[in-house]
Scaffold this active site. Structure first.
Site, short mmCIF file in Angstrom:
data_model
loop_
_atom_site.label_atom_id
_atom_site.label_comp_id
_atom_site.label_asym_id
_atom_site.label_seq_id
_atom_site.Cartn_x
_atom_site.Cartn_y
_atom_site.Cartn_z
N ASP A 151 15.29 39.46 -37.96
CA ASP A 151 14.22 40.44 -37.68
C ASP A 151 13.22 40.48 -38.83
OD1 ASP A 151 15.56 41.09 -35.30
OD2 ASP A 151 16.85 42.50 -36.37
N HIS A 178 19.99 45.91 -34.49
CA HIS A 178 19.49 44.59 -34.11
C HIS A 178 19.46 44.46 -32.58
CE1 HIS A 178 18.74 40.33 -34.06
NE2 HIS A 178 19.85 40.13 -33.38
P1 NAI Z 1 26.59 28.89 -28.71
O1 NAI Z 1 27.17 29.11 -27.36
O2 NAI Z 1 25.72 27.72 -28.90
O3 NAI Z 1 27.76 28.82 -29.78
C1 NAI Z 1 28.81 29.72 -29.83
C2 NAI Z 1 30.04 28.97 -30.28
O4 NAI Z 1 31.11 29.92 -30.39
C3 NAI Z 1 30.48 27.88 -29.30
O5 NAI Z 1 30.60 26.64 -29.97
C4 NAI Z 1 31.83 28.38 -28.81
O6 NAI Z 1 32.74 27.34 -28.54
C5 NAI Z 1 32.28 29.22 -29.99
N1 NAI Z 1 33.36 30.16 -29.68
C6 NAI Z 1 33.58 30.85 -28.54
N2 NAI Z 1 34.72 31.57 -28.67
C7 NAI Z 1 35.20 31.33 -29.89
C8 NAI Z 1 36.35 31.77 -30.61
N3 NAI Z 1 37.22 32.63 -30.08
N4 NAI Z 1 36.53 31.31 -31.86
C9 NAI Z 1 35.66 30.46 -32.43
N5 NAI Z 1 34.56 29.99 -31.80
C10 NAI Z 1 34.34 30.43 -30.55
O7 NAI Z 1 25.83 30.25 -29.12
P2 NAI Z 1 24.76 30.45 -30.31
O8 NAI Z 1 23.41 30.24 -29.78
O9 NAI Z 1 25.22 29.69 -31.49
O10 NAI Z 1 24.92 32.03 -30.55
C11 NAI Z 1 26.11 32.57 -31.08
C12 NAI Z 1 26.03 34.09 -31.14
O11 NAI Z 1 25.00 34.50 -32.06
C13 NAI Z 1 25.66 34.75 -29.81
O12 NAI Z 1 26.45 35.90 -29.63
C14 NAI Z 1 24.21 35.14 -29.99
O13 NAI Z 1 23.82 36.23 -29.18
C15 NAI Z 1 24.20 35.51 -31.46
N6 NAI Z 1 22.88 35.55 -32.09
C16 NAI Z 1 22.68 36.48 -33.07
C17 NAI Z 1 21.47 36.61 -33.69
C18 NAI Z 1 21.29 37.62 -34.77
O14 NAI Z 1 20.14 37.83 -35.19
N7 NAI Z 1 22.32 38.25 -35.29
C19 NAI Z 1 20.32 35.77 -33.31
C20 NAI Z 1 20.65 34.78 -32.31
C21 NAI Z 1 21.88 34.71 -31.71
#
Ligand code: NAI
Length: 331
Positions: A151, A178
């Protein structure tokens, strides 16, 4: 330092791991854990000629335990991201379970580690994480960070675009939480001159863009996820600032979504200004042991419009926090 990325094979996890492998000389071991493809990502990164060693783990053969044992830093982008039309809250039921199970792993295998939670909805997953650590009697509020840095990155970029200045010339604190209306950018504090030169309409559009900037990426990716590259950059910046503070004792200031533990200087004062909320994104000063001082006085410097946004944020945050807390306490 050993750093562990949980969710290392995902969009954020891979880009963040790359940045940590190539840029973080303070990390001697980078440990990658995911439920899929972590060995592939690990093999790939391990060919890069920097001194950080790579290890990778899947859940089999006590993978989580091995990934976490000895970790000083744990960074968590595990879980599902948004698709068009979804809010961050829509992710809660799925991601809360993942976060609770990973928090249990941290409690068992590296309870003293610094933890950065990226998984959404951050407003609720950080309470889930904290409550799980409390259940195990190992919660340390000074070491738990909900990552809201993106942000701030967006706020700096968007005002720089509008005013033809360099993003580095701004330090815009973004407080609250957030998601949507809980994101309260303080342009009047962090970019007073540039901000006051804008018209009322441009200011409103700028604030809205910071609050809903994530939607731009979700729409543009059209069902293939949310922000990953900008998020990895933001998390990398935060990790670096915390690492520097922890290793050198430099009192770096960061903004993060944290638990307002009364033992931290400034926490009670802040709580009295935000209706007693237990979690809030706020500038904090860091030291070797983590969060040392909360900047509660920043709220005395905000303008009327920011004050109104803050009120709305507080009301929404109350519900988001209770959702996370009761997810664990109700079990
Ligand atoms: P993605 O789907 O590309 O990657 C998520 C990964 O987590 C996958 O590789 C999946 O296999 C893994 N995963 C699922 N369950 C798991 C477990 N129990 N243990 C270990 N790994 C596990 O998703 P992306 O785009 O990388 O986003 C990840 C998270 O970050 C989402 O919840 C998203 O909303 C959040 N996010 C947060 C932001 C922030 O500003 N804090 C900004 C953008 C995204």
């Amino acid at each position: 330092m050993k750093a562990t990325v949980l969710g290392a094979a995902g969009g954020i996890g891979q880009s963040l791991s790359l940045l940590l492998k190539i840029n973080c000389h303070l990390i001697s071991e980078l440990s990658l854990y995911d439920v899929v493809n972590s060995h592939g990502v690990g093999a790939d990164l391990s060919h890069i000629s920097t001194n950080t060693s790579i290890s990778s783990y899947l859940p089999e053969n006590d993978g989580l335990q091995k990934a976490l044992c000895g970790a000083d830093f744990v960074i968590i982008p595990a879980g599902i991201p948004r698709k068009p039309g979804m809010t961050r809250d829509d992710l809660f039921s799925f991601n809360a379970k993942i976060i609770a199970s990973l928090a249990e792993g941290v409690a068992r295998y590296c309870p003293g580690a610094f933890v950065l939670v990226i998984s959404n909805p951050v407003n609720s997953t950080v309470p889930v994480f904290a409550e799980t650590l409390k259940k195990f009697g190992v919660f340390n509020a000074r070491k738990l960070f909900g990552v809201t840095t993106l942000d701030i990155v967006r706020a700096k970029t968007f005002i720089a675009d509008l005013t033809n200045k360099k993003p580095q010339s701004f330090r815009v604190p973004v407080i609250g939480g957030h998601s949507g209306a809980t994101i309260v950018p303080l342009f009047s504090v962090g970019a007073p001159e540039a901000y006051s030169s804008l018209s009322y309409e441009t200011k409103s559009a700028l604030i809205h863009r910071v609050q809903y900037g994530g939607d731009e990426v979700v729409e543009a990716k059209d069902g293939k996820g949310s922000a990953t590259l900008s998020m990895a950059y933001a998390a990398y910046a935060l990790v670096n600032q915390i690492l520097t503070a922890v290793t050198s004792g430099l009192d770096n200031e960061v903004v993060s979504y944290i638990y307002l533990d009364d033992s931290i200087k400034g926490a009670s004062e802040l709580k009295s200004k935000i209706n007693g909320l237990d979690y809030f994104a706020i500038p904090v000063k860091l030291g070797k042991e983590g969060i040392e001082i909360i900047d509660s006085q920043i709220l005395d410097r905000i303008d009327q419009a920011e004050g109104d946004m803050l009120e709305e944020a507080i009301e929404k945050l109350q519900g988001d926090i209770s959702k996370g807390v009761s997810f664990i306490r109700g079990q």
